[in-house]
Design an enzyme around this catalytic site. Structure first.
Site, mmCIF file in Angstrom:
data_model
loop_
_atom_site.group_PDB
_atom_site.id
_atom_site.type_symbol
_atom_site.label_atom_id
_atom_site.label_comp_id
_atom_site.label_asym_id
_atom_site.label_seq_id
_atom_site.Cartn_x
_atom_site.Cartn_y
_atom_site.Cartn_z
ATOM 1 N N GLU A 62 0.816 -1.223 0.000
ATOM 2 C CA GLU A 62 0.000 0.000 0.000
ATOM 3 C C GLU A 62 0.848 1.271 0.000
ATOM 4 O O GLU A 62 0.341 2.361 0.293
ATOM 5 C CB GLU A 62 -0.984 0.008 1.174
ATOM 6 C CG GLU A 62 -2.014 -1.112 1.150
ATOM 7 C CD GLU A 62 -2.965 -1.084 -0.048
ATOM 8 O OE1 GLU A 62 -2.805 -0.240 -0.945
ATOM 9 O OE2 GLU A 62 -3.867 -1.951 -0.088
ATOM 10 N N HIS A 102 -3.124 2.133 8.582
ATOM 11 C CA HIS A 102 -4.180 1.450 7.826
ATOM 12 C C HIS A 102 -4.441 0.091 8.476
ATOM 13 O O HIS A 102 -3.505 -0.673 8.705
ATOM 14 C CB HIS A 102 -3.744 1.272 6.374
ATOM 15 C CG HIS A 102 -4.580 0.297 5.615
ATOM 16 N ND1 HIS A 102 -5.957 0.391 5.561
ATOM 17 C CD2 HIS A 102 -4.263 -0.806 4.897
ATOM 18 C CE1 HIS A 102 -6.427 -0.609 4.838
ATOM 19 N NE2 HIS A 102 -5.427 -1.364 4.436
HETATM 20 ZN ZN LIG Z 1 -5.415 -3.209 3.517
#
Ligand SMILES: [Zn+2]
Length: 217
Positions: A78, A97
């Site tokens: 990410e 996150h």
């Molecule tokens: Zn994720």
């Protein structure tokens, strides 16, 4: 390695252990990053390593274009999502996150967490919106997250999880935790008639109070 890099890496390790302990993440899912003060660099969790096993030298240091500067492991998939937020929100210095249970319930139903409780509004700035669905690991996921994050410190990624953004990781942990509690209480309140949202005016007052007056000064 500079002291600033070392401190950023330590903060990521400590944050990972804490959110793991709080059951906000399972295994290696989720990711954490922090800006390195006064440098155009971020430290981010490595890809696919359990939080208990991350060592300082594993943590990639990356520039804002995504180039690896230091660290012996590849960054979280990410990374584009984190960089898109840093590049569009100069106020954001730390990001967490997670795929925590209740926020993921909201994510799979694609329902926002309503602006119904003081702590959520104070810390996030209002309701927590849901961004348009995009595949994990893509720049498009970041672009949609930035749109839905406007004037907020948290966003739900559709069918995925939560992003919390803040001035430091301590605040980002608090946001992650409050969002999870708020998603939980929102679902409980559905049993007794559903949540009542506060007005924009009340939200504005609560956020302003938190930013300018709350706590010891
Ligand atoms: Zn994720």
């Amino acid at each position: 390695m500079s002291l600033k890099h070392q401190m950023a890496r330590k903060e990521i390790i400590d944050t990972g252990l804490l959110i793991s302990h709080l059951s906000l993440v399972i295994g290696s899912w989720g990711n954490i990053s922090v800006r390195i003060p006064n440098e155009d660099l971020v430290a981010i969790t490595p890809s696919g390593v359990d939080y208990e096993k991350i060592k300082s030298e594993n943590i990639p240091i990356i520039d804002l274009e995504g180039n690896l500067i230091d660290g012996d492991m590849v960054p979280s998939i990410e990374l584009p999502l984190h960089l898109e937020i840093y590049n569009n929100r100069p106020d954001v210095l730390a990001i967490i996150h997670t795929h925590s249970t209740y926020c993921t319930a909201m994510a799979i139903a694609r329902k926002p967490i309503p602006a119904s409780s003081d702590d959520l509004i104070q810390i996030v700035g209002g309701n927590v919106r849901v961004s348009e669905y995009r595949l994990p690991g893509t720049l498009e996921l970041g672009i949609e997250a930035v749109k839905a994050l406007k004037d907020r410190n948290a966003v739900i990624l559709a069918n995925h999880g939560l992003i919390a953004v803040a001035k430091d990781l301590k605040e980002a942990i608090k946001i992650t935790h409050v969002c999870e509690k708020s998603a939980h209480t929102m679902l409980l309140s559905q049993l007794i008639g559903g949540p009542i949202e506060l007005s924009d005016e009340d939200c504005h007052y609560l956020r302003d109070f938190y930013v300018n007056q709350y706590g010891q000064r």
